[in-house]
Design a protein around this motif. Structure first.
Motif, mmCIF file in Angstrom:
data_model
loop_
_atom_site.group_PDB
_atom_site.id
_atom_site.type_symbol
_atom_site.label_atom_id
_atom_site.label_comp_id
_atom_site.label_asym_id
_atom_site.label_seq_id
_atom_site.Cartn_x
_atom_site.Cartn_y
_atom_site.Cartn_z
ATOM 1 N N ALA A 126 13.545 56.553 -31.867
ATOM 2 C CA ALA A 126 14.258 55.789 -32.889
ATOM 3 C C ALA A 126 15.311 56.642 -33.588
ATOM 4 C CB ALA A 126 13.253 55.243 -33.908
ATOM 5 N N PHE B 223 12.612 51.962 -23.206
ATOM 6 C CA PHE B 223 11.178 52.045 -22.901
ATOM 7 C C PHE B 223 10.692 50.927 -21.974
ATOM 8 C CE2 PHE B 223 11.059 49.929 -27.117
ATOM 9 C CZ PHE B 223 10.228 48.857 -26.863
ATOM 10 N N ASP C 259 7.353 46.171 -31.217
ATOM 11 C CA ASP C 259 7.986 47.376 -31.740
ATOM 12 C C ASP C 259 8.554 47.189 -33.141
ATOM 13 O OD1 ASP C 259 9.452 49.968 -31.732
ATOM 14 O OD2 ASP C 259 11.131 48.569 -31.830
ATOM 15 N N SER D 85 -0.146 60.193 -29.029
ATOM 16 C CA SER D 85 0.146 58.918 -29.697
ATOM 17 C C SER D 85 -0.157 58.992 -31.182
ATOM 18 C CB SER D 85 -0.676 57.789 -29.085
ATOM 19 O OG SER D 85 -0.616 57.835 -27.702
ATOM 20 N N PRO E 120 10.097 58.083 -21.927
ATOM 21 C CA PRO E 120 9.894 57.127 -23.034
ATOM 22 C C PRO E 120 8.447 56.650 -23.166
ATOM 23 C CG PRO E 120 11.795 56.506 -21.743
ATOM 24 C CD PRO E 120 11.124 57.608 -21.002
ATOM 25 N N SER F 255 8.034 45.052 -26.570
ATOM 26 C CA SER F 255 9.269 44.823 -27.312
ATOM 27 C C SER F 255 9.007 43.961 -28.545
ATOM 28 C CB SER F 255 10.312 44.161 -26.402
ATOM 29 O OG SER F 255 11.417 43.744 -27.149
ATOM 30 N N ASP G 270 7.618 57.034 -30.558
ATOM 31 C CA ASP G 270 8.635 56.044 -30.921
ATOM 32 C C ASP G 270 9.593 56.573 -31.970
ATOM 33 O OD1 ASP G 270 7.589 54.302 -29.217
ATOM 34 O OD2 ASP G 270 6.855 52.860 -30.703
ATOM 35 N N HIS H 268 15.598 49.105 -26.781
ATOM 36 C CA HIS H 268 14.357 48.616 -26.173
ATOM 37 C C HIS H 268 14.378 48.758 -24.653
ATOM 38 C CE1 HIS H 268 12.337 46.063 -29.544
ATOM 39 N NE2 HIS H 268 12.642 47.280 -29.922
ATOM 40 N N ILE I 207 11.456 51.458 -33.667
ATOM 41 C CA ILE I 207 12.763 51.561 -33.013
ATOM 42 C C ILE I 207 13.684 50.455 -33.513
ATOM 43 C CG2 ILE I 207 13.947 51.479 -30.773
ATOM 44 C CD1 ILE I 207 11.474 52.808 -29.562
#
Lengths: 302, 281
Positions: free
Chosen positions: B133, B159, B220, A237, B124, B217, B129, B156, B223
């Motif tokens: 993306a 993931f 985020d 991460s 995912p 979502s 990310d 979205h 993305i």
């Protein structure tokens, strides 16, 4: 529903014990697996193949020596400035992992082994709750805390201590990233420590080991899969983190994710190089995932 | 049965430290409390600043609701919020359906390449990310797809799908398979058995998966910025563009509202999945 009319009565074939276990197979695999499969194929698998292809398209900057092979974008990764960026990203990721492990282990240990059962879920929930709040705003809060006129320095100077200048340096990035990923570490270590057989700790004590010996010779080996899983998750991460270095690190803390961002949405438009960097990032993460699969969950518990 | 075992374990001293008098404060307690403070410090700081008259200096200059009022009259923030909600709701609804079907399908069928399929479904969750993306942007550009709110939704779903499928699978593994068989034996069609027997049992898992996906979502930034083009701005994109240029007082107010909102959703989600786990024991 056309699938269901074609298939056989609800007697599942013998070769599929899973099918029997869950009832009928009349809702065909196409209905169950098709939509998600197609979506993932179109928006994950194919796009990844496309960036792989694009990463091989030579993208020559004006004034560059022409590199005839399709690997030019990858060779650029090894230019000293870009190597420095890769090195810094690895430094942040490894540093964050070590900090999270050393901060997270005592917390997970306390919640899993030293608190009454009925409190555990609540304490764990309390610890990971900030994870549910906007990651962008949590990093931004650290700007408020760490900036020269921020909360930390207000606190330090009121105690008569010298003010610290942490923002826009590596230290701020490490603080922000450790903060962001600590709950993940605690969550995974907790799951692992909770399964630890306490009788082993007692046996170790009975046999004359002091707490430190018991910790290194019993607790750590027993929970190694959890330690490995937590560390690798935090490593992955933080390696791909964009927000923390961008908001807290300032201009001097360029990382892979920021470099990739700049190739697509920033001033330096170079999609080929950006794609190559993405592939390198995916490659590094894949190594971490391979290690995770090897060490993360293999050792039998207890 | 397991209940009694865990109670017995409770009485065994955990380690040497605890064989001392019971209420002695060990260093783990102190350390953990410091870490709890660390986790909530940023949230407390944002909250205090959101009602501080002068958020530019660190000191307290008196109480005010001004930043909240300013926020609620900010058209760009409100539009961005609306966009974010549209994206999150659409992505979650699509993912809830596809993700549940996926989880059930993966539990039911064995087929060649299943492990690969399983791996890709959960990819995912692990892939950064930024890589997702970039891939989505390049792919959409290659198809010359017009970027809009709906391209963000499509990205979205990738993931959200994975998270919902993961949560539902966990729940599915604990279910009693005989109930659905019984429904079929009693003459229900497979679709009826699925909707009337399996789905209600899966519901807590689906809901907590949806809440998780919704918060992710809404959160985020990367993305969405790659797949939105120039037209649509989501809330995280709006926040990012503002805070990059320095500390903005009304963003503190926004933070508090968002933290309360997503914290509540998070609490409910965690509570639901804890309930599920407790039933397992």
């Amino acid at each position: 529903m056309s699938v269901s009319t074609k298939t056989s009565p609800p007697v599942p074939p013998q070769s599929q014990p899973d099918v029997r276990r869950l009832g009928s197979n009349l809702l065909g695999p196409a209905v169950l697996l098709g939509p998600a499969g197609l979506w993932l194929l179109l928006l994950l698998v194919v796009p990844t193949l496309v960036i792989f292809e694009l990463s091989l398209v030579p993208n020559i900057r004006p004034g560059d020596l022409v590199i005839p092979s399709g690997l030019g974008n990858y060779l650029r990764v090894f230019e000293s400035l870009n190597l420095q960026v890769m090195g810094r990203s690895l430094f942040f990721a490894i540093g964050t992992t070590l900090i999270c492990l050393s901060l997270g282990f005592p917390v997970a240990y306390w919640i899993a082994l030293m608190t009454p059962q009925r409190w555990r879920n609540l304490l764990l929930l309390g610890f990971i709750l900030p994870l549910w709040t906007s990651s962008l705003l949590r990093s931004y809060a650290w700007v408020t805390i760490l900036r020269p006129t921020g909360v930390l320095n207000l606190f330090l100077t009121s105690l008569g201590l010298p003010a610290l200048d942490l923002l826009n340096r590596s230290s701020a990035v490490l603080i922000g990233m450790s903060y962001s990923y600590l709950p993940y570490m605690v969550l995974i270590l907790y799951a692992s420590l909770e399964k630890l057989d306490r009788r082993l700790l007692e046996a170790s004590a009975d046999l004359g080991a002091n707490p430190i010996e018991t910790f290194w010779k019993v607790t750590v080996p027993q929970t190694f899969p959890g330690i490995a899983a937590g560390s690798l998750l935090v490593f992955i991460s933080s390696l791909g983190d964009f927000v923390d270095p961008e908001l807290l690190g300032g201009a001097s803390s360029m990382t892979v994710a920021r470099l990739i961002y700049n190739q697509f949405l920033g001033a330096t438009q170079n999609w080929g190089f950006g794609s190559a960097l993405s592939m390198v990032l995916i490659f590094l993460v894949s190594i971490a995932i391979a290690l995770l699969l090897k060490y993360g969950d293999t050792k039998p518990q207890g | 049965m397991t209940e009694t075992v865990s109670h017995e374990l409770e009485e065994i001293p955990v380690d040497m430290v605890q064989s001392k008098p019971k209420f002695q404060v060990s260093w783990q307690v102190v350390f953990s409390l410091v870490m709890f403070v660390f986790m909530y410090l940023p949230i407390v700081v944002l909250t205090v600043y959101s009602v501080n008259q002068s958020p530019y200096s660190a000191g307290w200059k008196g109480f005010t609701w001004d930043w909240y009022l300013k926020l609620f009259s900010d058209k760009r923030i409100l539009t961005a919020l609306q966009n974010s909600l549209t994206v999150a709701f659409s992505a979650v609804v699509i993912s809830a359906i596809f993700g549940t079907l996926l989880a059930v399908g993966l539990a039911r069928y064995r087929f060649p390449g299943k492990n690969l399929f399983l791996g890709i479904s959960y990819l995912p969750l692990i892939i950064p990310d930024i890589a997702i993306a970039v891939a989505t942007l390049v792919f959409l550009a290659a198809l010359q797809f017009r970027l809009s709110l709906w391209t963000i939704v499509a990205a979205h779903v990738v993931f959200c799908l994975a998270y919902i499928a993961l949560v539902v699978s966990t729940r599915l593994a604990d279910l009693n398979p005989h109930l659905e068989e019984a429904a079929l034996d009693l003459g229900a069609t497979p679709a009826e058995a699925f909707i009337k027997v399996l789905l209600p049992q899966l519901m807590p898992g689906i809901i907590s998966g949806c809440l998780l996906a919704f918060v992710l979502s809404m959160d985020d930034f990367l993305i969405a910025s790659f797949t939105s083009g120039t037209g649509a701005t989501t809330l995280p994109m709006e926040i990012f563009s503002r805070i990059r240029t320095g500390v903005k007082p009304d963003i503190n107010a926004l933070s508090v509202i968002l933290i309360l909102g997503s914290g509540t959703i998070g609490f409910i989600g965690q509570y639901l999945s804890n309930q599920g786990e407790q039933k397992k024991r």
